[in-house]
Design an enzyme around this catalytic site. Structure first.
Site, PDB file in Angstrom:
ATOM      1  N   TRP A 260       0.873  -1.190   0.000  1.00 31.96           N
ATOM      2  CA  TRP A 260       0.000   0.000   0.000  1.00 31.96           C
ATOM      3  C   TRP A 260       0.899   1.225   0.000  1.00 31.96           C
ATOM      4  O   TRP A 260       1.562   1.518   0.987  1.00 31.96           O
ATOM      5  CB  TRP A 260      -0.897  -0.035   1.233  1.00 31.96           C
ATOM      6  N   ASP A 261       0.895   1.941  -1.119  1.00 38.15           N
ATOM      7  CA  ASP A 261       1.788   3.092  -1.272  1.00 38.15           C
ATOM      8  C   ASP A 261       1.023   4.394  -1.041  1.00 38.15           C
ATOM      9  O   ASP A 261      -0.213   4.433  -1.089  1.00 38.15           O
ATOM     10  CB  ASP A 261       2.385   3.067  -2.688  1.00 38.15           C
ATOM     11  N   MET A 262       1.744   5.475  -0.800  1.00 34.84           N
ATOM     12  CA  MET A 262       1.133   6.797  -0.576  1.00 34.84           C
ATOM     13  C   MET A 262       2.206   7.813  -0.942  1.00 34.84           C
ATOM     14  O   MET A 262       3.162   7.990  -0.204  1.00 34.84           O
ATOM     15  CB  MET A 262       0.752   6.900   0.905  1.00 34.84           C
ATOM     16  N   ASN A 263       2.062   8.426  -2.111  1.00 36.77           N
ATOM     17  CA  ASN A 263       3.198   9.160  -2.664  1.00 36.77           C
ATOM     18  C   ASN A 263       3.085  10.674  -2.707  1.00 36.77           C
ATOM     19  O   ASN A 263       3.784  11.309  -3.504  1.00 36.77           O
ATOM     20  CB  ASN A 263       3.503   8.634  -4.074  1.00 36.77           C
TER      21      ASN A 263
ATOM     22  N   ASP B 272      13.156   4.443  -0.344  1.00 40.37           N
ATOM     23  CA  ASP B 272      13.367   4.159  -1.765  1.00 40.37           C
ATOM     24  C   ASP B 272      14.853   4.077  -2.083  1.00 40.37           C
ATOM     25  O   ASP B 272      15.229   3.732  -3.201  1.00 40.37           O
ATOM     26  CB  ASP B 272      12.721   5.245  -2.630  1.00 40.37           C
TER      27      ASP B 272
HETATM   28  C1  GLA Z   1       6.960   4.784  -4.831  1.00 39.01           C
HETATM   29  C2  GLA Z   1       7.482   3.596  -4.045  1.00 39.01           C
HETATM   30  C3  GLA Z   1       8.275   2.684  -4.964  1.00 39.01           C
HETATM   31  C4  GLA Z   1       7.403   2.238  -6.123  1.00 39.01           C
HETATM   32  C5  GLA Z   1       6.808   3.451  -6.848  1.00 39.01           C
HETATM   33  C6  GLA Z   1       5.762   3.021  -7.862  1.00 39.01           C
HETATM   34  O1  GLA Z   1       8.000   5.609  -5.242  1.00 39.01           O
HETATM   35  O2  GLA Z   1       8.238   4.021  -2.952  1.00 39.01           O
HETATM   36  O3  GLA Z   1       8.773   1.558  -4.272  1.00 39.01           O
HETATM   37  O4  GLA Z   1       6.381   1.408  -5.633  1.00 39.01           O
HETATM   38  O5  GLA Z   1       6.188   4.343  -5.946  1.00 39.01           O
HETATM   39  O6  GLA Z   1       5.207   4.102  -8.538  1.00 39.01           O
END
Ligand code: GLA
Length: 649
Positions: free
Chosen positions: A474-477, A545
């Site tokens: 589950w990401d949140m960017n 990352d």
């Molecule tokens: C973020 C996450 C990465 C990857 C990208 C995908 O940057 O930290 O690990 O999942 O999104 O768009």
């Protein structure tokens, strides 16, 4: 029994393993004073010499002077205490003054849950809870101060629940979860600071006259500062001396501060940041502030760390994988970025399975029109061009190789170029007529609205149920800006960020309840939401990352100051490293990744014969050593505060 009330002195004594915490009720009026937090006091539950406190007649004459000097248990605004307060209101009349005084208390076995919020848990045998009901009789506002003592750990947790028993609405403008007033001026403040790809650097600085704090107003706990603080005696070190640890079980805005005042006392505060915050409390309504964990160590920073690890491993992280060996994963992000299809993924998986890797994770790019990070976020249906026939053929193919399958999602976000946004532009957080601020070309969905959470969860749960999905990343960017909700009236717009967090927790709760076999991993551009709130739902979190082994030494060591290694996701990646360009041996990358939950994030088809041949041994080593890494007692052999030398210090 670990909580005592002494009728004669009207004081509470809370005994954790090697720690005592005391609160004193002053006078018939019932002002609550902080009396002690430190090494466990000798039995019997005798009086610690609290005070001397003013005689009632002097209190009347010099109330304003005295309020500014005395150690308060839960300080309020505009009654004489000019240090930073834990609580403030704005009444309908436009006034800010509030005075919360003792009314009653209860002592019960166990630990109640916090409605809608993550929190540590414990059985009736593990802990005991004190609830002190305080009230401002004029406003009719009650604050229930809740303390839970963990009997076998040096841990006391605190939270506060407010209720409006009066007849007029009030606006909470500050509702922090904990305050501790120290009767000393010689403490150092330890915090974790960083940024994207350089998370969790430890800093130790003296608490100086004035206020100092770490905070987030980004709508996420953030990678700039972690919701953690320790106050160390000036002579304390890694394995010696007094350390007070504070950790906030919350994933949104926070403040953690220390203030050295004119009398040489230090006040520590932790809770939701007052920045952007306001909460309208109608008569009959209540508001629950999140939990703060207090850890006392009489043996330096190391013991504090081990106490946090024990607490979070056994009393916060839940579910099937809480104590289980996590599968060794391979993630395709750095291998393919957006450029993949079923065949490419199966090619990677086949080779990975041959080396003993146990879980294949498909990252971003499998849904809607998501061929780059410019479009498709919010459209949670499989793109048939990428995965012909849907998810099932791919997952069945992966399962046939003897591997589990995992998938990437970013439920809280939307691209303007998406079906979701075209159909429901009002679902995005924004202010009417104000230019929308994009980050990674995306907007944040208004998770303060139940219909938005329902809509997104409806799409995602359908995908998860369509195949044998056993892991979710589950990401949140992005951070939250242009704070406006189409569903909230003007006088409640400042509730948006906390309501948003409650919506995120609600969806994580639904996901983990409906799919109990799924291993949930949280991620936020790396470690921008590496906090105890997230750990309540996901036993592991993507730490950074930055996958460079040497940079990771420092990032993982900093993260381990407050979080167990079982929570720290670490992967072996390709060299030259995509973030730093550094070249390190494959063995080194393996050793560093093994200091957390272990996996690979690379194109395995591009490894040399020699590198490929090392994987089966690494997988075997992980199986052998991981139980020790994730359940053992963590002793730091290096100086956590060593300056950035490019190594762990
Ligand atoms: C973020 C996450 C990465 C990857 C990208 C995908 O940057 O930290 O690990 O999942 O999104 O768009």
């Amino acid at each position: 029994m670990s909580i005592f009330f002494n009728e004669e002195t009207r004081s509470f004594r809370l005994d954790a393993k090697d720690t005592t915490y005391m609160i004193q009720i002053l006078g018939q009026e019932g002002i609550l004073l902080h009396a002690y937090w430190g090494k466990r006091l000798p039995d019997p539950a005798a009086l610690y010499p609290v005070g001397p406190y003013p005689a009632p007649e002097n209190l009347e004459r010099e109330r304003v002077t005295i309020m500014d000097i005395m150690p308060q248990e839960y300080p309020t605004e505009d009654i004489g205490d000019f240090r930073e307060s834990a609580f403030s209101v704005l009444t309908e009349g436009g006034h800010e003054a509030a005075a919360l005084v003792y009314r009653s208390h209860t002592i019960t076995k166990g630990k109640p849950r916090l409605a809608g919020l993550p929190a540590t848990f414990g059985s009736d045998d593990d802990c005991e809870t004190l609830e002190i009901l305080t009230e401002d009789p004029l406003l009719g506002i009650c604050a229930k101060l809740r303390y839970t003592v963990f009997e076998d750990l040096d841990v006391i947790t605190r939270s506060v629940e407010f209720s409006n028993e009066g007849t007029s609405p009030v606006r909470l403008t500050r509702a922090l979860s904990a305050c501790v007033d120290f009767d000393r001026d010689d403490l150092d403040m330890v915090t974790l600071y960083g940024g994207w790809a350089r998370e969790n650097n430890a800093q130790r600085v003296p608490v100086h006259h004035g206020k100092q704090s770490v905070e987030s107003a980004r709508g996420e706990s953030s990678n700039a500062y972690n919701p953690f603080m320790a106050l160390m005696a000036r002579d304390a070190s890694e394995d010696h001396g007094t350390v007070y640890g504070f950790s906030f079980v919350y994933s949104g805005n926070f403040t953690a501060s220390a203030q050295l005042d004119q009398y040489g006392h230090i006040r520590a505060l932790m809770g939701i940041s007052p920045q952007h915050f306001g909460w309208k409390l109608e008569p009959g309504a209540s508001f629950q502030a999140p939990e703060v964990v207090l850890v006392h160590s009489d043996a330096g920073l190391g013991k504090m760390t081990r106490t946090f690890h024990d607490l979070y491993r056994n009393h916060l992280i839940r579910g099937k994988y809480a104590h289980a060996l996590r599968p060794v994963l391979i993630n395709n992000w750095e291998a393919t970025y957006f450029d993949f299809n079923t065949d490419k993924l199966l090619e990677i998986a086949r080779l990975a399975a041959d080396q003993g890797i146990e879980l294949f994770v498909m990252d971003d790019g499998w849904f809607g029109a998501r061929r780059s990070d410019n479009a498709g976020l919010g459209d949670w249906y499989v793109c048939e061009d990428v995965l012909p026939g849907g998810l099932k053929p791919l997952v069945d193919g992966i399962n046939k190789l003897g591997m589990k399958f995992g998938i990437w999602i970013e439920p809280e976000m939307v691209n303007e170029d998406s079906d979701l946004f075209r159909a429901h532009p009002d679902y995005a957080i924004q202010i009417p007529d104000r230019r929308r601020g994009l980050k990674r070309n995306q907007l944040v969905l208004d998770f303060s609205r139940k219909e938005v959470v329902d809509y997104v969860y409806g799409m995602i749960s359908k995908v998860l149920a369509s195949a044998n999905v056993e892991y979710v990343k589950w990401d949140m960017n992005r951070t939250l800006t242009n704070l406006g909700s189409f569903a909230l009236p003007a006088d409640q717009q400042q509730e948006l960020e906390h309501r948003y967090m409650l919506g995120v927790y609600d969806m994580q709760d639904r996901l983990t309840t409906d799919f109990p076999n799924i291993l949930l991993e949280n991620c936020s551009s790396g470690g921008a939401r590496f906090d105890p709130g997230m750990l309540y739902y996901s036993p592991q979190i993507w730490t950074s990352d930055n996958t460079d082994a040497i940079a990771r030494l420092k990032i993982q060591a900093g993260t381990a100051l407050a979080y167990p290694l079982s929570a720290i996701d670490a992967n072996v990646s390709i060299v030259p490293n995509h973030q730093t360009g550094r070249v390190t041996p494959f063995a080194t990358r393996g050793h560093v990744a093994m200091c957390g939950t272990f996996g690979y994030q690379l194109d395995i088809t591009k490894l040399s014969e020699e590198e490929l041949a090392m994987i089966p041994q690494q997988v075997e080593d992980y199986h052998k050593y991981n139980p020790l890494v994730t359940t053992g007692d963590y002793y730091r052999l290096h100086d956590i505060f060593a300056r950035d030398t490019g190594t762990a210090g």
